[in-house]
Write a protein that holds these residues in place. Structure first.
Motif, PDB file in Angstrom:
ATOM      1  N   LEU A   1      -4.342  -8.487   5.190  1.00 51.54           N
ATOM      2  CA  LEU A   1      -5.172  -9.616   4.042  1.00 51.54           C
ATOM      3  C   LEU A   1      -4.127 -10.285   3.546  1.00 51.54           C
ATOM      4  O   LEU A   1      -4.312 -11.586   3.209  1.00 51.54           O
ATOM      5  CB  LEU A   1      -6.049  -8.915   3.407  1.00 51.54           C
TER       6      LEU A   1
ATOM      7  N   CYS B   1     -11.640 -15.081   6.083  1.00 50.35           N
ATOM      8  CA  CYS B   1     -10.590 -15.056   4.958  1.00 50.35           C
ATOM      9  C   CYS B   1      -9.782 -16.384   4.588  1.00 50.35           C
ATOM     10  O   CYS B   1      -9.155 -16.569   3.513  1.00 50.35           O
ATOM     11  CB  CYS B   1      -9.579 -13.912   5.188  1.00 50.35           C
TER      12      CYS B   1
ATOM     13  N   ILE C   1     -11.376 -11.959  11.567  1.00 52.94           N
ATOM     14  CA  ILE C   1     -11.179 -11.631  10.260  1.00 52.94           C
ATOM     15  C   ILE C   1     -10.355 -12.918   9.751  1.00 52.94           C
ATOM     16  O   ILE C   1     -10.484 -13.276   8.341  1.00 52.94           O
ATOM     17  CB  ILE C   1     -10.408 -10.514   9.810  1.00 52.94           C
TER      18      ILE C   1
ATOM     19  N   LYS D   1      -6.623   1.431   5.121  1.00 56.60           N
ATOM     20  CA  LYS D   1      -6.757   0.473   4.112  1.00 56.60           C
ATOM     21  C   LYS D   1      -5.403  -0.130   3.912  1.00 56.60           C
ATOM     22  O   LYS D   1      -5.210  -1.219   3.509  1.00 56.60           O
ATOM     23  CB  LYS D   1      -7.270   1.023   2.757  1.00 56.60           C
TER      24      LYS D   1
ATOM     25  N   ILE E   1     -14.442  -0.675   4.019  1.00 53.89           N
ATOM     26  CA  ILE E   1     -14.154   0.184   5.336  1.00 53.89           C
ATOM     27  C   ILE E   1     -14.145   1.578   5.028  1.00 53.89           C
ATOM     28  O   ILE E   1     -14.244   1.966   3.789  1.00 53.89           O
ATOM     29  CB  ILE E   1     -12.823  -0.461   5.992  1.00 53.89           C
TER      30      ILE E   1
ATOM     31  N   GLU F   1     -12.491  -4.904   0.448  1.00 52.92           N
ATOM     32  CA  GLU F   1     -12.789  -4.235   1.674  1.00 52.92           C
ATOM     33  C   GLU F   1     -13.601  -3.009   1.490  1.00 52.92           C
ATOM     34  O   GLU F   1     -13.668  -2.536   0.322  1.00 52.92           O
ATOM     35  CB  GLU F   1     -11.286  -3.830   2.170  1.00 52.92           C
TER      36      GLU F   1
ATOM     37  N   ASP G   1     -16.582  -7.535  10.397  1.00 51.60           N
ATOM     38  CA  ASP G   1     -16.317  -6.264  11.065  1.00 51.60           C
ATOM     39  C   ASP G   1     -15.859  -6.120  12.388  1.00 51.60           C
ATOM     40  O   ASP G   1     -15.947  -7.523  12.874  1.00 51.60           O
ATOM     41  CB  ASP G   1     -17.787  -5.531  10.815  1.00 51.60           C
TER      42      ASP G   1
ATOM     43  N   VAL H   1     -15.015  -7.147   3.952  1.00 48.11           N
ATOM     44  CA  VAL H   1     -14.567  -6.678   5.119  1.00 48.11           C
ATOM     45  C   VAL H   1     -15.157  -5.527   5.305  1.00 48.11           C
ATOM     46  O   VAL H   1     -14.861  -4.265   4.486  1.00 48.11           O
ATOM     47  CB  VAL H   1     -12.997  -6.535   4.919  1.00 48.11           C
ATOM     48  N   GLY H   2     -15.988  -5.122   6.378  1.00 48.49           N
ATOM     49  CA  GLY H   2     -16.741  -3.778   6.654  1.00 48.49           C
ATOM     50  C   GLY H   2     -18.073  -4.036   6.147  1.00 48.49           C
ATOM     51  O   GLY H   2     -18.656  -4.365   5.278  1.00 48.49           O
TER      52      GLY H   2
ATOM     53  N   SER I   1     -10.528  -3.191  -3.362  1.00 46.48           N
ATOM     54  CA  SER I   1     -10.932  -2.300  -2.557  1.00 46.48           C
ATOM     55  C   SER I   1     -12.206  -1.589  -3.060  1.00 46.48           C
ATOM     56  O   SER I   1     -12.473  -1.649  -4.447  1.00 46.48           O
ATOM     57  CB  SER I   1      -9.940  -1.039  -2.424  1.00 46.48           C
TER      58      SER I   1
ATOM     59  N   LEU J   1      -4.931  -2.866   6.518  1.00 41.37           N
ATOM     60  CA  LEU J   1      -5.761  -4.011   6.251  1.00 41.37           C
ATOM     61  C   LEU J   1      -5.222  -4.815   5.228  1.00 41.37           C
ATOM     62  O   LEU J   1      -5.278  -6.156   5.143  1.00 41.37           O
ATOM     63  CB  LEU J   1      -7.212  -3.387   5.859  1.00 41.37           C
TER      64      LEU J   1
END
Length: 170
Positions: A106, A82, A78, A99, A92, A90, A34, A10-11, A118, A102
């Motif tokens: 998620l 997922c 997204i 975060k 981002i 992630e 994204d 993600v990102g 992360s 997100l």
């Protein structure tokens, strides 16, 4: 211990596109997501350029270029990215509120067995991220650029299971 085969990043910015490349080079199916299609388009071009450079430097065989690119799918949706993820990272911006939101999202859209990570370099996500799967949350801090620097710090919370750590290390 089940193998991680389906990875979502993600990102798609500085770190995200390179993370997608690393996992795809190792044979994983990758979704890169994204907020905007133009970010994903730029990421695809960067990945192709990175791979071509590796081929030119004889660090990647030319016959692996097309399959590596073929394992990376992109989307701005997204939920699509997922749906079947074994592992989500992630990547981002370093914004605690973003975060936190997100990870909450998620937690709701990923299968219950999905590991959530992360790529933060300095935030202690364990202070603000709340999920229904605390045993499957950790930090995987990759050094830049991930497709060249083979160094990843794995940080666990007290609740993170050893199985989760072992799966991510593998």
């Amino acid at each position: 211990m089940t193998e991680i085969r389906n990875v979502t990043i993600v990102g798609a910015g500085t770190m995200g596109h390179s993370l997608a490349q690393v996992f795809s080079q190792e044979g994983c199916n990758v979704w890169l997501t994204d907020l905007r299609e133009e970010i994903l388009d730029k990421a695809k071009k960067l990945i192709a350029s990175n791979l071509q450079t590796l081929v030119e430097m004889k660090l990647l065989k030319k016959n692996r270029l097309a399959p590596t690119l073929g394992r990376i799918k992109t989307t701005t949706v997204i939920e699509e990215a997922c749906r079947n993820a074994d592992f989500v990272i992630e990547a981002i911006s370093e914004d605690a509120a973003a975060k936190k939101n997100l990870f909450k999202r998620l937690d709701h859209i990923c299968p219950p067995e999905t590991i959530l990570a992360s790529n933060t370099s300095y935030l202690d996500i364990f202070k603000f991220v709340v999920t229904g799967r605390p045993d499957k949350v950790l930090i995987t801090h990759w050094f830049a650029p991930p497709h060249i620097v083979p160094l990843v710090e794995i940080l666990r919370a007290p609740e993170t299971s050893q199985e989760t750590v072992d799966r991510v290390k593998a």
